[in-house]
Design a protein around this motif. Sequence first.
Motif, PDB file in Angstrom:
ATOM      1  N   ASN A  25       0.830  -1.214   0.056  1.00 13.66           N
ATOM      2  CA  ASN A  25       0.014  -0.007   0.020  1.00 13.66           C
ATOM      3  C   ASN A  25       1.000   1.079   0.002  1.00 13.66           C
ATOM      4  O   ASN A  25       1.677   1.599   1.059  1.00 13.66           O
ATOM      5  CB  ASN A  25      -0.859  -0.009   1.092  1.00 13.66           C
ATOM      6  CG  ASN A  25      -1.834  -1.328   1.226  1.00 13.66           C
ATOM      7  OD1 ASN A  25      -2.102  -1.758   0.193  1.00 13.66           O
ATOM      8  ND2 ASN A  25      -1.599  -1.889   2.626  1.00 13.66           N
ATOM      9  N   LEU A  26       0.800   2.024  -0.959  1.00 20.03           N
ATOM     10  CA  LEU A  26       1.808   2.908  -1.252  1.00 20.03           C
ATOM     11  C   LEU A  26       2.024   4.050  -0.288  1.00 20.03           C
ATOM     12  O   LEU A  26       0.843   4.321   0.343  1.00 20.03           O
ATOM     13  CB  LEU A  26       1.694   3.587  -2.569  1.00 20.03           C
ATOM     14  CG  LEU A  26       1.777   2.806  -3.907  1.00 20.03           C
ATOM     15  CD1 LEU A  26       1.347   3.560  -5.290  1.00 20.03           C
ATOM     16  CD2 LEU A  26       3.035   2.202  -4.093  1.00 20.03           C
ATOM     17  N   GLY A  48       5.423   9.198  -7.646  1.00 21.46           N
ATOM     18  CA  GLY A  48       4.100   9.318  -7.818  1.00 21.46           C
ATOM     19  C   GLY A  48       3.250   8.891  -6.558  1.00 21.46           C
ATOM     20  O   GLY A  48       2.233   9.508  -6.360  1.00 21.46           O
ATOM     21  N   GLU A  68      -0.073  10.597  -2.338  1.00 22.43           N
ATOM     22  CA  GLU A  68      -0.884   9.955  -1.466  1.00 22.43           C
ATOM     23  C   GLU A  68      -0.844  10.915  -0.179  1.00 22.43           C
ATOM     24  O   GLU A  68       0.090  11.381   0.465  1.00 22.43           O
ATOM     25  CB  GLU A  68      -0.178   8.758  -1.000  1.00 22.43           C
ATOM     26  CG  GLU A  68      -0.492   7.534  -1.905  1.00 22.43           C
ATOM     27  CD  GLU A  68      -1.966   6.839  -1.879  1.00 22.43           C
ATOM     28  OE1 GLU A  68      -2.742   7.165  -0.737  1.00 22.43           O
ATOM     29  OE2 GLU A  68      -2.388   6.348  -2.849  1.00 22.43           O
ATOM     30  N   TRP A  97       8.536   7.831 -13.658  1.00 28.84           N
ATOM     31  CA  TRP A  97       7.184   7.184 -13.927  1.00 28.84           C
ATOM     32  C   TRP A  97       6.332   6.483 -12.774  1.00 28.84           C
ATOM     33  O   TRP A  97       7.346   6.011 -11.995  1.00 28.84           O
ATOM     34  CB  TRP A  97       7.420   6.169 -15.023  1.00 28.84           C
ATOM     35  CG  TRP A  97       7.524   6.854 -16.414  1.00 28.84           C
ATOM     36  CD1 TRP A  97       9.044   7.157 -16.943  1.00 28.84           C
ATOM     37  CD2 TRP A  97       6.651   7.087 -17.416  1.00 28.84           C
ATOM     38  NE1 TRP A  97       8.916   7.733 -18.233  1.00 28.84           N
ATOM     39  CE2 TRP A  97       7.655   7.759 -18.433  1.00 28.84           C
ATOM     40  CE3 TRP A  97       5.473   7.206 -17.511  1.00 28.84           C
ATOM     41  CZ2 TRP A  97       6.959   8.364 -19.555  1.00 28.84           C
ATOM     42  CZ3 TRP A  97       4.888   7.386 -18.650  1.00 28.84           C
ATOM     43  CH2 TRP A  97       5.417   8.205 -19.475  1.00 28.84           C
ATOM     44  N   ALA A  98       5.283   6.487 -12.662  1.00 25.66           N
ATOM     45  CA  ALA A  98       4.757   5.714 -11.783  1.00 25.66           C
ATOM     46  C   ALA A  98       3.638   4.552 -12.407  1.00 25.66           C
ATOM     47  O   ALA A  98       2.607   4.859 -12.877  1.00 25.66           O
ATOM     48  CB  ALA A  98       3.604   6.720 -10.676  1.00 25.66           C
ATOM     49  N   ILE A  99       4.093   3.581 -12.759  1.00 20.52           N
ATOM     50  CA  ILE A  99       3.710   2.473 -13.658  1.00 20.52           C
ATOM     51  C   ILE A  99       3.498   3.336 -14.948  1.00 20.52           C
ATOM     52  O   ILE A  99       4.718   3.936 -15.450  1.00 20.52           O
ATOM     53  CB  ILE A  99       2.438   1.713 -13.174  1.00 20.52           C
ATOM     54  CG1 ILE A  99       2.327   1.482 -11.747  1.00 20.52           C
ATOM     55  CG2 ILE A  99       2.477   0.554 -14.340  1.00 20.52           C
ATOM     56  CD1 ILE A  99       1.340   0.437 -11.422  1.00 20.52           C
ATOM     57  N   HIS A 155       8.015  -1.287 -14.822  1.00 14.96           N
ATOM     58  CA  HIS A 155       7.665  -1.067 -13.371  1.00 14.96           C
ATOM     59  C   HIS A 155       7.722  -2.333 -12.700  1.00 14.96           C
ATOM     60  O   HIS A 155       8.349  -2.263 -11.634  1.00 14.96           O
ATOM     61  CB  HIS A 155       5.972  -0.513 -13.291  1.00 14.96           C
ATOM     62  CG  HIS A 155       5.776  -0.711 -12.007  1.00 14.96           C
ATOM     63  ND1 HIS A 155       5.943   0.241 -11.106  1.00 14.96           N
ATOM     64  CD2 HIS A 155       4.835  -1.371 -11.295  1.00 14.96           C
ATOM     65  CE1 HIS A 155       5.079   0.123  -9.968  1.00 14.96           C
ATOM     66  NE2 HIS A 155       4.596  -1.155 -10.285  1.00 14.96           N
TER      67      HIS A 155
HETATM   68  C1  LIG Z   1      -2.463   2.969  -2.184  1.00 11.74           C
HETATM   69  C2  LIG Z   1      -2.197   2.142  -3.462  1.00 11.74           C
HETATM   70  N1  LIG Z   1      -2.348   2.947  -4.657  1.00 11.74           N
HETATM   71  C3  LIG Z   1      -2.174   2.249  -6.000  1.00 11.74           C
HETATM   72  C4  LIG Z   1      -1.425   1.061  -5.780  1.00 11.74           C
HETATM   73  C5  LIG Z   1      -0.882   0.694  -7.259  1.00 11.74           C
HETATM   74  N2  LIG Z   1       0.569   0.936  -7.509  1.00 11.74           N
HETATM   75  C6  LIG Z   1       1.381   0.157  -7.181  1.00 11.74           C
HETATM   76  S1  LIG Z   1       3.182   0.840  -7.786  1.00 11.74           S
HETATM   77  C7  LIG Z   1       2.224   2.264  -8.401  1.00 11.74           C
HETATM   78  C8  LIG Z   1       3.005   3.260  -8.909  1.00 11.74           C
HETATM   79  C9  LIG Z   1       3.945   3.890  -7.578  1.00 11.74           C
HETATM   80  O1  LIG Z   1       4.979   4.839  -8.461  1.00 11.74           O
HETATM   81  P1  LIG Z   1       5.906   5.604  -7.734  1.00 11.74           P
HETATM   82  O2  LIG Z   1       5.332   5.956  -6.348  1.00 11.74           O
HETATM   83  O3  LIG Z   1       6.327   6.730  -8.762  1.00 11.74           O
HETATM   84  O4  LIG Z   1       7.081   4.571  -7.409  1.00 11.74           O
HETATM   85  P2  LIG Z   1       7.898   3.594  -8.564  1.00 11.74           P
HETATM   86  O5  LIG Z   1       7.119   2.285  -8.888  1.00 11.74           O
HETATM   87  O6  LIG Z   1       8.394   4.475  -9.730  1.00 11.74           O
HETATM   88  O7  LIG Z   1       9.137   3.453  -7.883  1.00 11.74           O
HETATM   89  C10 LIG Z   1       0.831   1.959  -8.179  1.00 11.74           C
HETATM   90  C11 LIG Z   1       0.057   3.144  -8.760  1.00 11.74           C
HETATM   91  C12 LIG Z   1      -0.955   0.595  -4.839  1.00 11.74           C
HETATM   92  N3  LIG Z   1      -0.235  -0.238  -4.486  1.00 11.74           N
HETATM   93  N4  LIG Z   1      -1.300   1.268  -3.539  1.00 11.74           N
END
Ligand SMILES: Cc1ncc(C[n+]2csc(CCOP(=O)(O)OP(=O)(O)O)c2C)c(N)n1
Length: 434
Positions: A194-195, A225, A229, A255-257, A323
């Motif tokens: 959970n990001l 990305g 949050e 990039w975030a995905i 990603h």
């Molecule tokens: C709260 C939440 N929202 C969405 C997701 C789906 N998700 C997983 S990784 C990701 C991208 C994150 O990107 P970033 O923060 O830029 O990190 P990076 O993967 O580029 O290292 C997303 C949207 C998740 N795991 N948790």
Amino acid sequence: MAEQVQDTARGGGNRPALALHVPEPRYRPGDAVDFSHVRVSRAGEQARPDERCPASETHGLCTDLIRVLGEDDRAHGPWDPKLDADTLRTMLGHMALTRAFDERMFRGQRQGKTSFYMKCTGEEATSVSAAMALAGDDMVFPSYRQQGILISRGYPLVEMINQIYSNKGDALKGRQLPIMYSSKAHSFFTISGNLATQTPQAVGWAMASASKGDSRIAATWVGEGSTAEGDFHAACTFAAVYNAPVILNVVNNQWAISSFSGFAGGERATFAARAIGYGLAGLRVDGNDALAVYAAERWAADRARANAGPTLIEFFSYRAEGHSTSDDPAGYRSAHEREEWPLGDPIARLRDHLIALGEWDEDRQAAMDRSCAETVRAATKEAERNGILGHGLHQPFETMFEDVYETMPWHLAEQCAQSLREREVKFPEGLHGR
Ligand SMILES: Cc1ncc(C[n+]2csc(CCOP(=O)(O)OP(=O)(O)O)c2C)c(N)n1
């Protein structure tokens, strides 16, 4: 009143129509790429304030880019951490091992040995160099792309692979998504899917450390990305309010995905500049410059240790590959981005620096690469003896009910017994031959 409502409904009469801005990345698949809009400052030209300075003295650095390694492969300026050659070689070795590990685990996923893997190619310095700048017992709260921290801290590769394979050697008993490691002994907090949840956790841990009079600080890593949050903003507020001994590392890999950094607010301001609004110290750093990463992280660690306050660091970098194993970036970004990225590759830059110092050469680099590949191969073989994906269920089924409560509550015990009975009816021969 009725008239006003009517006015609104028809769009406000002759007032200009409102418009939304929907961010769009500059380049899509097939486009030629030109990164000349990315401001790359000259190495060595950024001032280095004292670690105990007021946060506001760092705010000019939130829009600059701290760099040490120049085009001439030499270290420049006040941020040069002046590391000795042995330490530089160790840093290079950890980054090379991280890359070799990623390569092999990615292939393992394609071979069906695990369901999932995530590489950190091109971003190795943001975890390896940063981890080396911390004390080994400082508590880290990483995201899923900081395998370089565990490698720097000497966590056994076999343990990592057991977790990735969710096999019977997996210390987490197959309960976590592959790559979501946890190691209390290495002061490495359990990775969460959970990001951004790790950011308030890091701040809370740092506050607890300070309130207990401990000397350990906390550091967290989060993708650019994920800074969108709410958790990240709560973390910044608490960190600033309580002057928590914490470092908030934002890895901006663009990039975030499939969403580019503009969707997290990157078009309006730098991610380091978030620090200004919260009154945190802020540094924006070339994330592919291993020396700049080390120097910035050490600066922030010394600041936190001196009770001078938290720091938000943006590591400006580029996600060179997909990603995860579930992603194909060819569908949403230009393949030329990687080759055009103006900050180069962190491993190649540190290697070239060591060569320029007369402390390294191509032959030694080739030998290091071979040795890393061999180390990973041997660890993989060892872990495979504990099982791989698809070769049965590696953890006894009923363990999924354990370890949450000290004593299993009656309703879980009942559910467990019921599930076992159902499985016996369905699979009288046993599902996994344990
Ligand atoms: C709260 C939440 N929202 C969405 C997701 C789906 N998700 C997983 S990784 C990701 C991208 C994150 O990107 P970033 O923060 O830029 O990190 P990076 O993967 O580029 O290292 C997303 C949207 C998740 N795991 N948790």
